[in-house]
Write a protein that holds these residues in place. Structure first.
Motif, PDB file in Angstrom:
ATOM      1  N   VAL A 217      29.536  64.336 163.744  1.00 14.41           N
ATOM      2  CA  VAL A 217      29.402  64.078 165.179  1.00 14.41           C
ATOM      3  C   VAL A 217      30.650  64.474 165.956  1.00 14.41           C
ATOM      4  N   GLY A 218      31.817  64.156 165.398  1.00 11.94           N
ATOM      5  CA  GLY A 218      33.049  64.264 166.173  1.00 11.94           C
ATOM      6  C   GLY A 218      33.956  65.429 165.872  1.00 11.94           C
ATOM      7  N   VAL A 219      33.674  66.222 164.834  1.00 15.39           N
ATOM      8  CA  VAL A 219      34.541  67.356 164.482  1.00 15.39           C
ATOM      9  C   VAL A 219      33.681  68.622 164.400  1.00 15.39           C
ATOM     10  N   PRO A 220      33.423  69.254 165.536  1.00 12.67           N
ATOM     11  CA  PRO A 220      32.530  70.430 165.545  1.00 12.67           C
ATOM     12  C   PRO A 220      32.981  71.546 164.609  1.00 12.67           C
ATOM     13  N   ASP A 221      34.289  71.717 164.449  1.00 16.28           N
ATOM     14  CA  ASP A 221      34.785  72.814 163.621  1.00 16.28           C
ATOM     15  C   ASP A 221      34.408  72.660 162.149  1.00 16.28           C
ATOM     16  N   LEU A 222      34.069  71.448 161.721  1.00 12.93           N
ATOM     17  CA  LEU A 222      33.769  71.203 160.308  1.00 12.93           C
ATOM     18  C   LEU A 222      32.277  71.031 160.032  1.00 12.93           C
ATOM     19  N   ARG A 223      31.449  71.109 161.071  1.00 18.69           N
ATOM     20  CA  ARG A 223      30.015  70.852 160.878  1.00 18.69           C
ATOM     21  C   ARG A 223      29.368  71.856 159.934  1.00 18.69           C
ATOM     22  N   SER A 224      29.695  73.124 160.110  1.00 18.21           N
ATOM     23  CA  SER A 224      29.081  74.133 159.250  1.00 18.21           C
ATOM     24  C   SER A 224      29.516  73.963 157.800  1.00 18.21           C
ATOM     25  N   ALA A 225      30.787  73.612 157.604  1.00 14.33           N
ATOM     26  CA  ALA A 225      31.280  73.389 156.251  1.00 14.33           C
ATOM     27  C   ALA A 225      30.630  72.165 155.620  1.00 14.33           C
ATOM     28  N   LEU A 226      30.277  71.199 156.457  1.00 14.67           N
ATOM     29  CA  LEU A 226      29.694  69.948 155.949  1.00 14.67           C
ATOM     30  C   LEU A 226      28.352  70.186 155.272  1.00 14.67           C
ATOM     31  N   VAL A 227      27.609  71.197 155.725  1.00 11.14           N
ATOM     32  CA  VAL A 227      26.295  71.473 155.136  1.00 11.14           C
ATOM     33  C   VAL A 227      26.341  72.696 154.215  1.00 11.14           C
ATOM     34  N   SER A 228      27.523  73.134 153.852  1.00 11.56           N
ATOM     35  CA  SER A 228      27.641  74.249 152.913  1.00 11.56           C
ATOM     36  C   SER A 228      27.175  73.798 151.528  1.00 11.56           C
ATOM     37  N   PRO A 229      26.676  74.714 150.713  1.00  9.93           N
ATOM     38  CA  PRO A 229      26.183  74.336 149.377  1.00  9.93           C
ATOM     39  C   PRO A 229      27.229  73.605 148.535  1.00  9.93           C
ATOM     40  N   LEU A 230      28.499  74.021 148.618  1.00  8.04           N
ATOM     41  CA  LEU A 230      29.543  73.389 147.815  1.00  8.04           C
ATOM     42  C   LEU A 230      29.724  71.932 148.207  1.00  8.04           C
ATOM     43  N   VAL A 231      29.865  71.666 149.500  1.00  9.69           N
ATOM     44  CA  VAL A 231      30.113  70.295 149.950  1.00  9.69           C
ATOM     45  C   VAL A 231      28.900  69.414 149.686  1.00  9.69           C
ATOM     46  N   VAL A 232      27.707  69.932 149.936  1.00  9.23           N
ATOM     47  CA  VAL A 232      26.490  69.158 149.660  1.00  9.23           C
ATOM     48  C   VAL A 232      26.414  68.821 148.172  1.00  9.23           C
ATOM     49  N   ALA A 233      26.746  69.798 147.314  1.00  7.69           N
ATOM     50  CA  ALA A 233      26.727  69.561 145.870  1.00  7.69           C
ATOM     51  C   ALA A 233      27.750  68.497 145.469  1.00  7.69           C
ATOM     52  N   LEU A 234      28.909  68.522 146.105  1.00  5.31           N
ATOM     53  CA  LEU A 234      29.946  67.530 145.789  1.00  5.31           C
ATOM     54  C   LEU A 234      29.543  66.131 146.244  1.00  5.31           C
ATOM     55  N   VAL A 235      28.872  66.042 147.375  1.00  2.13           N
ATOM     56  CA  VAL A 235      28.384  64.742 147.849  1.00  2.13           C
ATOM     57  C   VAL A 235      27.332  64.198 146.892  1.00  2.13           C
ATOM     58  N   VAL A 236      26.406  65.065 146.451  1.00  2.00           N
ATOM     59  CA  VAL A 236      25.399  64.648 145.477  1.00  2.00           C
ATOM     60  C   VAL A 236      26.066  64.227 144.177  1.00  2.00           C
ATOM     61  N   LEU A 237      27.076  64.985 143.752  1.00  2.39           N
ATOM     62  CA  LEU A 237      27.818  64.647 142.531  1.00  2.39           C
ATOM     63  C   LEU A 237      28.473  63.283 142.663  1.00  2.39           C
ATOM     64  N   THR A 238      28.998  62.974 143.837  1.00  4.97           N
ATOM     65  CA  THR A 238      29.613  61.668 144.065  1.00  4.97           C
ATOM     66  C   THR A 238      28.604  60.552 143.853  1.00  4.97           C
ATOM     67  N   LEU A 239      27.392  60.726 144.376  1.00  9.13           N
ATOM     68  CA  LEU A 239      26.348  59.709 144.203  1.00  9.13           C
ATOM     69  C   LEU A 239      25.952  59.568 142.735  1.00  9.13           C
ATOM     70  N   VAL A 240      25.870  60.686 142.042  1.00 10.89           N
ATOM     71  CA  VAL A 240      25.532  60.645 140.618  1.00 10.89           C
ATOM     72  C   VAL A 240      26.621  59.918 139.831  1.00 10.89           C
ATOM     73  N   LEU A 241      27.875  60.259 140.115  1.00 12.63           N
ATOM     74  CA  LEU A 241      28.990  59.622 139.410  1.00 12.63           C
ATOM     75  C   LEU A 241      29.062  58.125 139.708  1.00 12.63           C
ATOM     76  N   ALA A 242      28.734  57.757 140.945  1.00 10.68           N
ATOM     77  CA  ALA A 242      28.696  56.330 141.288  1.00 10.68           C
ATOM     78  C   ALA A 242      27.644  55.616 140.450  1.00 10.68           C
ATOM     79  N   GLY A 243      26.482  56.247 140.285  1.00 12.95           N
ATOM     80  CA  GLY A 243      25.451  55.659 139.447  1.00 12.95           C
ATOM     81  C   GLY A 243      25.879  55.554 137.995  1.00 12.95           C
ATOM     82  N   VAL A 244      26.527  56.601 137.494  1.00  8.47           N
ATOM     83  CA  VAL A 244      27.021  56.582 136.114  1.00  8.47           C
ATOM     84  C   VAL A 244      28.051  55.471 135.937  1.00  8.47           C
ATOM     85  N   TYR A 245      28.948  55.326 136.913  1.00  8.09           N
ATOM     86  CA  TYR A 245      29.973  54.274 136.842  1.00  8.09           C
ATOM     87  C   TYR A 245      29.322  52.900 136.790  1.00  8.09           C
TER      88      TYR A 245
END
Length: 333
Positions: A217-245
Motif C-alpha cells: 500500500v505504502g511503497v509504490p516502488d516495491l509493489r512490482s517486486a512484491l509480486v515477483s516469482p522469487l518473493v512470492v516463492a519466499l513468502v510461501v516458503l516462510t509459511l511452509v517452514l512455519a508449519g514444519v517448525y
C-alpha cells in the motif's frame, strides 16, 4: 598492460561479482541474525524464568557461543564496506544514531551475564538480569528497524515499517531461541519452552503480513517486486517452514525445528534482498552495478573471501562440535 595487471582485465572468470557480493552481504547478515538470534531469544526467554537455577541453565546454554556468533556482524560490516563503500557510508551516516543504539545494546547484552555471575547478591543479579533482557530485546529490535529503513529507503530512524519489522525480528529471535534451547535443555524446562515458541511464531507471522501489506500500500516502488516469482516463492516458503517448525516442535523433533528456525531467518533476509534488488540503496536509487567497487579491488576481495570464509566456517564447525549436545542439568554459566 594496465595498472593492476590481469586483475584489471575484468571480473574473475567473467563472474557477475557485483551480484555475487550483493548476495554474499545478505547471506552474512542472515548468518549473524540466525546465530546471534538464538542468543537474543534466550535473553528474552530469560525474563520468563523466575527460578535462579533455570536462569543459570539458559546462560550456560549460550555461554560458549554468543561472543563467537557476533563475528558475523563484524564480517557483515566489513563485507559491506569493502564491496559497496558508498552504500556503507550512506547507511551509517543516515542512521548513525541507530548504529550506536545497536552497538550499545550489544555491549549491554554481552556485559550483563558476565557481571551477573560476579556476585550472588539478589539485588545485584536482579539489576544485571534486567540489563541482559534489555540488551537482548533492544539489539534485534534496532536491527529490524535498520533493515526496514534500508529496504524502504527511509531517511528517518522511526518509521511505521521500522517499528513493525523491529518487533518481527524480536519475535523471530524467540522462535530461534526456543529451537536452540530445546536442543540444549533437558527436563521440564525443555517442555515449558514449547508454548513460548508457538506464541512467538504466531506473532512473527502476523507482523510479516502487516509489513508486506504496508509495502503493497505504502511503497509504490516495491509493489512490482512484491509480486515477483522469487518473493512470492519466499513468502510461501516462510509459511511452509512455519508449519514444519510447529509440527517438529509438537513432536519433539528438535533438530528439524532448529533447521526450520534457521530457514525462517534466511527466508526473511532473502525477502528483503529480493525486494531490494537490483537496487542496493533505495533512498538514493543506487543500483548494485553502480555501487560496486572497481575491478581490481573487487577481484582482490573475491580472492580473499574465497580463502577466509572457509576458515570462518571451519572455526564455527569446531566450536559447535566441541559444545554439542544437551547441557548438564547442574551446569551453569
Amino acid at each position: 598492460m594496465t595498472d593492476g595487471g590481469w586483475l584489471a582485465n575484468g571480473p574473475l572468470f567473467d563472474l557477475p561479482l557485483a551480484d555475487i557480493w550483493f548476495g554474499l552481504v545478505f547471506f552474512i547478515f542472515a548468518m549473524f541474525l540466525f546465530l546471534d538470534g538464538f542468543d537474543f531469544g534466550v535473553g528474552l526467554l530469560f525474563a520468563t524464568r523466575a527460578d535462579s537455577h533455570e536462569r543459570e541453565q539458559l546462560l550456560a546454554a549460550i555461554g560458549p557461543f554468543w561472543d563467537g556468533n557476533e563475528v558475523w556482524l563484524v564480517v557483515f560490516g566489513g563485507a559491506l564496506f569493502a564491496s559497496f563503500p558508498v552504500v556503507y557510508g550512506n547507511l551509517f551516516s543516515r542512521h548513525y544514531l541507530l548504529m550506536f543504539a545497536i552497538l550499545g545494546a550489544l555491549i549491554i547484552r554481552g556485559l550483563a551475564p558476565e557481571m551477573y555471575e560476579q556476585r550472588h547478591d539478589e539485588d545485584w543479579q536482579r539489576w544485571w538480569g534486567r540489563a541482559f533482557i534489555v540488551g537482548s530485546v533492544a539489539a534485534p529490535f534496532f536491527l529490524g528497524m535498520f533493515t526496514a529503513n534500508w529496504l524502504v529507503g527511509a531517511t528517518t530512524i522511526i518509521t511505521l515499517p521500522s517499528l513493525v519489522v523491529g518487533l518481527a525480528v524480536v519475535a523471530l529471535t524467540v522462535v530461534d531461541g526456543v529451537a536452540f534451547l530445546r536442543l540444549k535443555m533437558r527436563g521440564e524446562l525443555r517442555a515449558d519452552l514449547q508454548a513460548d515458541g508457538y506464541r512467538a511464531l504466531g506473532a512473527y507471522l502476523v507482523l510479516v503480513v502487516l509489513t508486506l501489506a504496508y509495502i503493497a500500500v505504502g511503497v509504490p516502488d516495491l509493489r512490482s517486486a512484491l509480486v515477483s516469482p522469487l518473493v512470492v516463492a519466499l513468502v510461501v516458503l516462510t509459511l511452509v517452514l512455519a508449519g514444519v517448525y510447529a509440527v517438529a516442535t509438537s513432536r519433539d523433533w528438535y533438530y528439524v525445528a532448529f533447521v526450520a528456525a534457521a530457514g525462517l531467518v534466511f527466508s526473511l533476509v532473502s525477502i528483503v534482498a529480493g525486494l531490494m534488488y537490483p537496487t542496493i540503496d533505495p533512498a538514493v536509487g543506487l543500483t548494485v552495478d553502480a555501487a560496486i567497487v572497481s575491478t581490481v579491488p573487487l577481484n582482490l576481495m573475491s580472492i580473499g573471501a574465497g580463502l577466509l570464509l572457509p576458515l570462518i566456517f571451519i572455526y564455527f564447525g569446531v566450536l559447535y562440535s566441541a559444545f554439542s549436545g544437551p547441557i548438564d542439568v547442574e551446569e551453569s554459566y
